[in-house]
Each structure stands twice: as C-alpha cells, then as structure tokens.
Design an enzyme around this catalytic site. Sequence first.
Site, PDB file in Angstrom:
ATOM      1  N   THR A  27       0.849  -1.195   0.000  1.00 43.06           N
ATOM      2  CA  THR A  27       0.000   0.000   0.000  1.00 43.06           C
ATOM      3  C   THR A  27       0.885   1.245   0.000  1.00 43.06           C
ATOM      4  O   THR A  27       2.080   1.162  -0.292  1.00 43.06           O
ATOM      5  CB  THR A  27      -1.014  -0.046   1.164  1.00 43.06           C
ATOM      6  N   ASN A  28       0.328   2.405   0.324  1.00 42.92           N
ATOM      7  CA  ASN A  28       1.120   3.646   0.337  1.00 42.92           C
ATOM      8  C   ASN A  28       0.640   4.544   1.475  1.00 42.92           C
ATOM      9  O   ASN A  28      -0.271   4.173   2.221  1.00 42.92           O
ATOM     10  CB  ASN A  28       1.022   4.336  -1.025  1.00 42.92           C
ATOM     11  N   HIS A  29       1.229   5.722   1.578  1.00 43.40           N
ATOM     12  CA  HIS A  29       0.963   6.588   2.734  1.00 43.40           C
ATOM     13  C   HIS A  29      -0.307   7.440   2.620  1.00 43.40           C
ATOM     14  O   HIS A  29      -0.556   8.276   3.483  1.00 43.40           O
ATOM     15  CB  HIS A  29       2.147   7.537   2.964  1.00 43.40           C
ATOM     16  N   SER A  30      -1.082   7.257   1.557  1.00 37.78           N
ATOM     17  CA  SER A  30      -2.264   8.108   1.410  1.00 37.78           C
ATOM     18  C   SER A  30      -3.216   7.915   2.596  1.00 37.78           C
ATOM     19  O   SER A  30      -3.528   6.789   2.974  1.00 37.78           O
ATOM     20  CB  SER A  30      -2.996   7.759   0.108  1.00 37.78           C
TER      21      SER A  30
END
Length: 401
Positions: free
Chosen positions: A210-213
């Site tokens: 996933t990512n930091h959003s």
Amino acid sequence: MSIFSGKKIILGVTGSIAAYKAADLASKLTQAGANVDVILTLAAENFVTPLTFQSVTGRRAYTDKDLWGNEAHVLHVGLGKNTNLLLIAPCTADTIAKLAHGIADNLLTVTALAATCPIVVAPAMDGGMFDAPATQENIATLSRRGVTIIGPAEGHLASGLSGKGRLIEPSDILGHTRKALGKNGSLAGKKLVITAGGTQEAIDPVRVITNHSSGKQGYALAQAALDAGAEVCLITTPTGLIPPIGAQVIKVKSAQDMLDAVMNENADALIMAAAAADFRPKYTARDKMKKRDGIPQIELEAAPDILKTVSSSQLSTKRFKVMVGFAAESRDLLDNAAEKLKSKGLDFIAANDISAKDAGFEVETNRVTLLFANGAREILPLMSKAEVAEKIIEHTSKLLE
Ligand code: CTP
C-alpha cells in the site's frame, strides 16, 4: 466548515431526555460558524434551561414566555424570517404530531408553521411511540411536505427499553444539517464520483502493498461536493476516516476493485484523489506465506491505470463529463503534472509536491497548483485540505455549468 459561516439556524428543542444533547449540538453549530437561535418548548425547559443554550451560542434563547411577552407581535412569526434552516432536535412525538397537523400552540410550532426555510426534524421518543401508527403517519405527512426526517437510531432508551427512538448523535445531525443547507448549491442535481485513499494490493491473505495516502483529501472533496448540493459516490479504500453524511460509500481495496467500481458509475464528474497502485504482486498467495519457507521473491506487474482506462473508454461511453486528477510528485512538479493532464485526458489536475512537509500525504494541509486543459494555471497557497477541496469543487462546478 464554511458552509455554516453566517448561516442563521433556528434550533427547536422539545421535551425529551435527549434535550441535553441539544446543548452539544448548539455548541457544535456555533463553533462551525452558524448563528444559532434556540427555541425551547415548555416541556424542554424541564430538562434543560435557556441559560444552557445562551451560554454555548452567545445568543438569547427563546421560550414560550416570549410568545406572550412584549415582543410577541414581532417574535411570533418573525423568528423564522431570514432563516436558512429550522432544525428541531430532539423532536418529540407530540411536536411531530403538531407539525403534521398545523397546530401552532407554542413559540416553536408557531415559528415552524410560519417558516419558509427548509425544516429538519430529529425524532427522539421512548419505546413504542415511534412505531405507533399515529407517529408513522405524521412522519409520512411531514416527509411528503419536504421536511427532512433524520433518525431516530435504535438502541437503549431512557425507560430501560431497547428499540427505535434514540436521538441520532449530534455529529451526525451536524452532517445532515450541512446536507440540508447545501441542497440548492452550485452542484444541485449533479452527481460526482470521488475516489479516496491508498489501494491495497494483496501479497497473501494477511499482507498487502500500500502507500501513505490517508484519504483525507478525497474525503474533504466528498464533503465539499455535498456542501455544494451534489449527489456523491465516494469510492474508498480502508482509511479509518468517517465518510461524510449523505455520501454513498463504495468500499474497495485494490486498484482493480477501484477501476471496476468507477467503471460501474455514470456521473457528471469523476475526481480521482485516490493513490492507486501502479504495481501489484503478479500472484497473490492463497495461504499465508510462512517464514520457514524463506524470504519470498515477489514479482510485480502493472496495476490498471484507472484514469487512463476511463479516459480511453470515454470515446464510446461518455461516463463522466468532467474528469479531474491529482499528480503526486516529488520533483519536476509542473512538467510531470502537465504530462499527466494530457495523457490521462483530464479537464484539470491538482499538482501537489509530496516532498514538502506541510503538503501531500497524511498531513492536514496541502499546497497545490491547478493545471487546466486549456493551458490556464492557478497556484493555490498552503491551505487546509478542506479549502483545497472547496477550490477544486468550485472549478468542477464551473466546468459543468
Ligand atoms: N491514478 C489512476 N490509476 C492508477 C494510478 C494513479 O487513475 N493506477 C490516478 C491518480 O488517482 C491521480 C493520477 O492518476 O489522479 C496521477 O496519479 P500519480 O500517482 O501522481 O501518477 P501515476 O499516473 O501513478 O504516475 P507516476 O507514479 O509515474 O508519477
């Protein structure tokens, strides 16, 4: 919360034990910028005092004494004038019955009968009363006349019984109030699809890429669109944020899920605020990968580019009249954004520099430049994500005019 700024709201409080929650509601509305005039019925005064409300609103609270006092000739129909909304919370079965039948025997019901503004009613009553045929018919009558009924919720009631009759929570009432205030905004009658959050690409049943959003900018956009009167479909990954009241929420995880959900929609505009994955594991293991099997080699493949897919399908089926994207960049901000604007077939793009500490992922603020398909550019200063959202919604609504 600029939708509340300078708005005049009359808060009617009737005789329910939930009246104490109305003080919190009055406080929240006032803090959001509204001018709140409270009217208490005689029964409400048995639970809370006018002083409680005066203390949180900084304005005078009215009671039935005012109906017969010196200013009666002005007040009895005057309170509802120049009012943006009449909100009755909590509203007892008795007051609902009076409203349905046009009975005007106290300051609140007189005001309601004379009011020309939208009316929102939050019922609260004990066991059995809400389901009683009389109450149900009265509520149906009010709904038919355009009164918005919010709640009641199910759960523990003051009598110890359990059932439908609890006042919905003040924070939810605030959301419904917002929606009612925005009803005739610049996006009334328009539908917007907004995506939010970072996608999750499964490695195995427990692990994801996933990512930091945080999803904050997407949720702020959904709220701003609702404030402008739009019907909103929020396609979101798991974020831990509370979706704004009134939005239709579609929960997704992967970029493929998000693409499927977007392709299922038809709307006036699509705003892609989500941080969708560019790469995903080529294979998702069916069972949890075990340590004893050694360090896995995870082969990646391209995830679908949602905007590009939608944009190339637009030629055959024009799903969205306006398409808006974001460009999250750590260098060559404007050049990269301009390239994405073109390659993804967008009407405009919000470019944000994710290397800045006060902008982009996870923080409350954002610093974006808007680049339009016609070559125009607008540099926005450092703003809260809510303010950035309002700007983007403003431009979207102009493009839809
Ligand atoms: N986007 C998309 N589908 C993806 C990835 C991104 O539709 N699989 C959308 C985003 O929601 C955003 C825009 O495309 O509105 C730009 O996203 P961004 O991550 O900045 O760019 P990418 O296209 O992913 O390109 P790169 O990562 O190489 O910068």
